[in-house]
Design a protein around this motif. Structure first.
Motif, PDB file in Angstrom:
ATOM      1  N   ASP A  35       0.985  -1.101   0.075  1.00 47.27           N
ATOM      2  CA  ASP A  35       0.054   0.067  -0.049  1.00 47.27           C
ATOM      3  C   ASP A  35       0.947   1.275  -0.089  1.00 47.27           C
ATOM      4  N   ARG A  38      -2.990  -0.040  -4.471  1.00 43.83           N
ATOM      5  CA  ARG A  38      -2.751  -1.644  -4.055  1.00 43.83           C
ATOM      6  C   ARG A  38      -2.972  -2.251  -5.334  1.00 43.83           C
ATOM      7  N   HIS A  97      -3.160   6.257  -2.294  1.00 43.49           N
ATOM      8  CA  HIS A  97      -2.680   5.210  -2.120  1.00 43.49           C
ATOM      9  C   HIS A  97      -3.044   3.951  -3.156  1.00 43.49           C
TER      10      HIS A  97
END
Length: 120
Positions: A35, A77, A75
């Motif tokens: 992350d 991911r 962020h």
């Protein structure tokens, strides 16, 4: 449960998104760090902000990564479900275990068959 089935035209677009050295490097960084925000990705990759934004946009559009906002930072991911769906879609080409699914008809034989192939 694995990701949703990927259709051939969609798989082609996903493979185009994956077929770029910088994007593969970004995916590797995101995977290793689980992350990370854009600043971290920029530092780790050495890719400048304009190019990084462009490449991350391609990954987002292909849904290869997911994002979340934390204050002013985005962020990233890996979208595991999407990656699983791609792996599943590619398995039909190499596993030999497709149990009759996605089989192409046998190629036409003889000169007439060859002429039909060329006309496609």
């Amino acid at each position: 449960m694995r990701g949703a089935a990927v259709q051939p035209n969609e798989l082609s677009e996903l493979l185009k998104a994956l077929g770029h050295e910088t994007r593969l490097s970004l995916l590797d960084i995101i995977q290793r760090h689980q992350d990370c925000n854009v600043s971290q990705i920029e530092t780790l990759s050495g890719v400048g902000q304009p190019a990084l934004s462009q490449q991350l946009a391609v990954l987002r559009k292909a849904e290869l990564v997911s994002t979340r906002r934390q204050a002013k930072q985005i962020h990233y991911r890996i979208n595991k479900a999407r990656m699983d769906a791609i792996v599943d879609a590619l398995k039909i080409y190499g596993s030999g275990d497709d149990q009759g699914q996605h089989k192409l008809p046998p190629p036409p034989s003889g000169a007439a068959g060859f002429a039909r192939i060329i006309q496609r």
